[in-house]
Design a protein around this motif. Sequence first.
Motif, PDB file in Angstrom:
ATOM      1  N   GLY A 119      20.305  23.024  -0.151  1.00 14.14           N
ATOM      2  CA  GLY A 119      21.132  23.344  -1.394  1.00 14.14           C
ATOM      3  C   GLY A 119      21.266  24.873  -1.799  1.00 14.14           C
ATOM      4  N   GLY A 120      21.129  25.568  -0.640  1.00 13.52           N
ATOM      5  CA  GLY A 120      21.129  27.153  -1.146  1.00 13.52           C
ATOM      6  C   GLY A 120      22.583  27.751  -1.375  1.00 13.52           C
ATOM      7  N   ASN A 121      22.692  28.970  -1.333  1.00 12.55           N
ATOM      8  CA  ASN A 121      24.013  29.793  -1.725  1.00 12.55           C
ATOM      9  C   ASN A 121      25.193  29.261  -0.921  1.00 12.55           C
ATOM     10  OD1 ASN A 121      22.656  30.963  -3.862  1.00 12.55           O
ATOM     11  ND2 ASN A 121      22.167  32.773  -2.527  1.00 12.55           N
ATOM     12  N   MET A 122      25.035  29.194   0.541  1.00 14.37           N
ATOM     13  CA  MET A 122      26.132  28.770   1.353  1.00 14.37           C
ATOM     14  C   MET A 122      26.569  27.390   0.973  1.00 14.37           C
ATOM     15  SD  MET A 122      28.241  29.922   3.220  1.00 14.37           S
ATOM     16  CE  MET A 122      27.437  31.466   3.696  1.00 14.37           C
ATOM     17  N   ALA A 123      25.742  26.237   0.811  1.00 14.49           N
ATOM     18  CA  ALA A 123      25.980  25.191   0.561  1.00 14.49           C
ATOM     19  C   ALA A 123      26.577  25.013  -0.840  1.00 14.49           C
ATOM     20  CB  ALA A 123      24.459  24.156   0.461  1.00 14.49           C
ATOM     21  N   VAL A 167      29.628  19.909  15.131  1.00  7.03           N
ATOM     22  CA  VAL A 167      30.343  21.185  15.097  1.00  7.03           C
ATOM     23  C   VAL A 167      29.384  22.064  14.604  1.00  7.03           C
ATOM     24  CG1 VAL A 167      32.100  22.507  13.987  1.00  7.03           C
ATOM     25  CG2 VAL A 167      32.410  19.981  14.751  1.00  7.03           C
ATOM     26  N   ARG A 168      29.151  23.435  15.098  1.00 11.22           N
ATOM     27  CA  ARG A 168      28.011  24.423  14.738  1.00 11.22           C
ATOM     28  C   ARG A 168      29.157  25.604  14.124  1.00 11.22           C
ATOM     29  NH1 ARG A 168      24.396  28.003  18.492  1.00 11.22           N
ATOM     30  NH2 ARG A 168      23.634  29.367  16.933  1.00 11.22           N
ATOM     31  N   ALA A 169      28.589  25.942  12.986  1.00 12.67           N
ATOM     32  CA  ALA A 169      29.606  27.317  12.590  1.00 12.67           C
ATOM     33  C   ALA A 169      28.778  28.172  12.000  1.00 12.67           C
ATOM     34  CB  ALA A 169      30.206  26.640  11.147  1.00 12.67           C
ATOM     35  N   MET A 170      29.278  29.270  11.908  1.00 19.40           N
ATOM     36  CA  MET A 170      28.459  30.748  11.534  1.00 19.40           C
ATOM     37  C   MET A 170      29.395  31.162  10.937  1.00 19.40           C
ATOM     38  SD  MET A 170      26.199  32.922  11.424  1.00 19.40           S
ATOM     39  CE  MET A 170      24.928  32.049  12.278  1.00 19.40           C
ATOM     40  N   PRO A 171      29.202  31.219   9.474  1.00 17.77           N
ATOM     41  CA  PRO A 171      29.732  31.653   8.205  1.00 17.77           C
ATOM     42  C   PRO A 171      29.166  32.998   7.906  1.00 17.77           C
ATOM     43  CG  PRO A 171      28.534  29.841   7.369  1.00 17.77           C
ATOM     44  CD  PRO A 171      28.228  30.106   8.868  1.00 17.77           C
ATOM     45  N   ASN A 172      29.797  33.867   6.978  1.00 15.52           N
ATOM     46  CA  ASN A 172      29.232  35.002   6.099  1.00 15.52           C
ATOM     47  C   ASN A 172      29.117  34.867   5.008  1.00 15.52           C
ATOM     48  OD1 ASN A 172      31.504  35.471   6.121  1.00 15.52           O
ATOM     49  ND2 ASN A 172      31.565  37.389   7.237  1.00 15.52           N
ATOM     50  N   ILE A 224      34.705  34.731   6.815  1.00 16.27           N
ATOM     51  CA  ILE A 224      35.155  34.400   8.101  1.00 16.27           C
ATOM     52  C   ILE A 224      34.083  33.543   8.854  1.00 16.27           C
ATOM     53  CG2 ILE A 224      34.461  36.670   9.355  1.00 16.27           C
ATOM     54  CD1 ILE A 224      37.292  35.684  10.912  1.00 16.27           C
ATOM     55  N   THR A 225      34.307  32.386   9.616  1.00 19.31           N
ATOM     56  CA  THR A 225      33.496  31.575  10.248  1.00 19.31           C
ATOM     57  C   THR A 225      33.956  31.123  11.622  1.00 19.31           C
ATOM     58  OG1 THR A 225      33.048  30.247   7.981  1.00 19.31           O
ATOM     59  CG2 THR A 225      32.527  29.391  10.062  1.00 19.31           C
ATOM     60  N   GLY A 226      32.990  31.608  12.408  1.00 20.35           N
ATOM     61  CA  GLY A 226      33.248  31.106  13.835  1.00 20.35           C
ATOM     62  C   GLY A 226      32.457  29.676  13.929  1.00 20.35           C
ATOM     63  N   LEU A 227      33.524  28.843  14.841  1.00 20.63           N
ATOM     64  CA  LEU A 227      32.954  27.483  15.001  1.00 20.63           C
ATOM     65  C   LEU A 227      33.081  27.036  16.448  1.00 20.63           C
ATOM     66  CD1 LEU A 227      35.525  27.477  12.456  1.00 20.63           C
ATOM     67  CD2 LEU A 227      34.163  25.410  12.021  1.00 20.63           C
ATOM     68  N   PHE A 228      32.197  26.080  16.866  1.00 21.64           N
ATOM     69  CA  PHE A 228      32.069  25.698  18.249  1.00 21.64           C
ATOM     70  C   PHE A 228      31.854  24.101  18.102  1.00 21.64           C
ATOM     71  CE2 PHE A 228      29.308  23.945  21.664  1.00 21.64           C
ATOM     72  CZ  PHE A 228      30.549  24.133  22.775  1.00 21.64           C
ATOM     73  N   ALA A 229      32.752  23.170  19.037  1.00 21.68           N
ATOM     74  CA  ALA A 229      32.316  21.823  18.915  1.00 21.68           C
ATOM     75  C   ALA A 229      32.054  21.368  20.049  1.00 21.68           C
ATOM     76  CB  ALA A 229      33.858  21.173  18.513  1.00 21.68           C
ATOM     77  N   THR A 230      31.007  20.012  20.159  1.00 29.52           N
ATOM     78  CA  THR A 230      30.543  19.775  21.474  1.00 29.52           C
ATOM     79  C   THR A 230      31.771  18.867  22.019  1.00 29.52           C
ATOM     80  OG1 THR A 230      29.806  17.872  19.978  1.00 29.52           O
ATOM     81  CG2 THR A 230      28.249  19.518  20.485  1.00 29.52           C
ATOM     82  N   PRO A 231      31.714  18.268  23.229  1.00 28.10           N
ATOM     83  CA  PRO A 231      32.447  17.487  23.696  1.00 28.10           C
ATOM     84  C   PRO A 231      32.802  16.287  23.136  1.00 28.10           C
ATOM     85  CG  PRO A 231      31.441  18.563  25.561  1.00 28.10           C
ATOM     86  CD  PRO A 231      30.726  18.926  24.256  1.00 28.10           C
ATOM     87  N   GLY A 232      31.723  15.891  22.466  1.00 27.03           N
ATOM     88  CA  GLY A 232      31.688  14.509  21.636  1.00 27.03           C
ATOM     89  C   GLY A 232      32.496  14.588  20.334  1.00 27.03           C
ATOM     90  N   ALA A 233      32.824  15.617  19.840  1.00 30.20           N
ATOM     91  CA  ALA A 233      33.468  15.772  18.672  1.00 30.20           C
ATOM     92  C   ALA A 233      35.053  15.660  18.948  1.00 30.20           C
ATOM     93  CB  ALA A 233      33.217  17.375  17.825  1.00 30.20           C
ATOM     94  N   THR A 234      35.612  14.837  17.980  1.00 30.63           N
ATOM     95  CA  THR A 234      37.128  14.529  18.356  1.00 30.63           C
ATOM     96  C   THR A 234      37.860  15.586  17.706  1.00 30.63           C
ATOM     97  OG1 THR A 234      37.203  13.045  16.517  1.00 30.63           O
ATOM     98  CG2 THR A 234      36.359  12.174  18.412  1.00 30.63           C
ATOM     99  N   ALA A 235      39.230  15.496  17.863  1.00 31.96           N
ATOM    100  CA  ALA A 235      39.980  16.328  16.855  1.00 31.96           C
ATOM    101  C   ALA A 235      40.047  16.083  15.502  1.00 31.96           C
ATOM    102  CB  ALA A 235      41.508  16.110  17.442  1.00 31.96           C
ATOM    103  N   LEU A 278      28.397  40.391  14.830  1.00 37.61           N
ATOM    104  CA  LEU A 278      29.514  41.128  14.165  1.00 37.61           C
ATOM    105  C   LEU A 278      29.941  40.598  12.538  1.00 37.61           C
ATOM    106  CD1 LEU A 278      29.966  41.744  17.318  1.00 37.61           C
ATOM    107  CD2 LEU A 278      32.521  41.906  16.623  1.00 37.61           C
ATOM    108  N   SER A 279      30.378  39.392  12.645  1.00 38.70           N
ATOM    109  CA  SER A 279      30.520  38.966  11.287  1.00 38.70           C
ATOM    110  C   SER A 279      29.293  38.349  10.358  1.00 38.70           C
ATOM    111  CB  SER A 279      31.844  38.050  11.272  1.00 38.70           C
ATOM    112  OG  SER A 279      31.591  36.896  11.863  1.00 38.70           O
ATOM    113  N   GLY A 280      28.576  37.616  10.918  1.00 37.12           N
ATOM    114  CA  GLY A 280      27.438  36.890  10.263  1.00 37.12           C
ATOM    115  C   GLY A 280      26.378  38.020   9.595  1.00 37.12           C
ATOM    116  N   SER A 281      26.176  39.070  10.571  1.00 37.23           N
ATOM    117  CA  SER A 281      25.382  40.118   9.692  1.00 37.23           C
ATOM    118  C   SER A 281      26.402  41.103   9.198  1.00 37.23           C
ATOM    119  CB  SER A 281      24.441  40.816  10.960  1.00 37.23           C
ATOM    120  OG  SER A 281      23.513  39.521  11.452  1.00 37.23           O
ATOM    121  N   GLY A 282      27.662  41.138   9.442  1.00 39.39           N
ATOM    122  CA  GLY A 282      28.448  42.049   9.069  1.00 39.39           C
ATOM    123  C   GLY A 282      28.233  42.845   7.844  1.00 39.39           C
ATOM    124  N   PRO A 283      28.513  41.872   6.940  1.00 36.74           N
ATOM    125  CA  PRO A 283      28.410  42.488   5.240  1.00 36.74           C
ATOM    126  C   PRO A 283      27.151  43.451   5.259  1.00 36.74           C
ATOM    127  CG  PRO A 283      28.784  39.906   5.437  1.00 36.74           C
ATOM    128  CD  PRO A 283      28.684  40.335   6.959  1.00 36.74           C
TER     129      PRO A 283
END
Length: 301
Positions: A25-29, A128-133, A142-153, A184-189
């Motif tokens: 339950g930190g700031n991002m959550a 789904v793995r996400a890297m927000p800032n 801005i958030t980069g996202l990657f989904a495993t093959p098991g994740a559906t549309a 780039l963006s995660g540490s960018g700020p």
Amino acid sequence: MIGSRPPTLKPMNHFIRPEIAFVGGGNMAGALVGGLLKGGRIPATVLMIEPDDRQRARLALQFGVLALPAADDHLAGVPLVVWAVKPQSFAAAARPCAPFVADALQLSVMAGIRTDALVAATGSARVVRAMPNTPALVGLGITGLFATPGATAADRAAAESVLGASGELMWLARESDLDAVTALSGSGPAYVYYFIEAMIQAAGEMGLTVEQGRRLALATFAGATALARQSSDSPAVLRERVTSKGGTTYAALMSLDNDAVKSAFVRALHAARERARTLGDEFGAAAPQGASAAPDPAPRP
């Protein structure tokens, strides 16, 4: 009829099952929950697990959500679990959650924890793995996202619905690209704040007040970014338009070039990406379920 008893009213069932659970339950959550509630989500459908008593009380008071100190059967059947703990705390946090979350979509906003580790710890192949800032806190991230093959549309759409209020989203084809996004963006700020600090320092050395320097620096960064967004020209062209040979901007840029600032900054970004890879090796490797110890602490990206 006078003297007759009123009809017996059956109690209404007001119990609403949680539809999304946040582990951490930190700031991002908090930013993500705030965005969901502003978007119309009912607080009773959100569950938060936060062991810190003061933070948990603040979350419950601020958002009106169910906030628990530890995982329990409230997690059972929740279709979406958001992992928002520090990477070094993931193993310990995942153990009590594992019996309840194997059928859920797992959405991670943790740095360094790779998808294979999430699959191993939760038993779910839908990740789904996400890297927000941090500008996500004001809806400008801005958030980069990657989904495993098991994740559906539908899983991808569910992840977007959680992160959409935080700012822009960018899907990636390779999980390894999240290391570059982190650099780039995660540490960018932090890089932006670094240059703002330098501008404020220079302002003071030139006789301006700290507040004057702050206003000038912040407005300059905001305005230049807005102009770059609206323009079809490259940053190099925009820079050249501000630079007259022999002028003040030219003098500043020549000083930066003489000190090899651009090359040093590019090297710094590569260093950040390499550190992201190292953290992934330390914390993100798949571990057997039920591992008894969490990894050693690591710094934030």
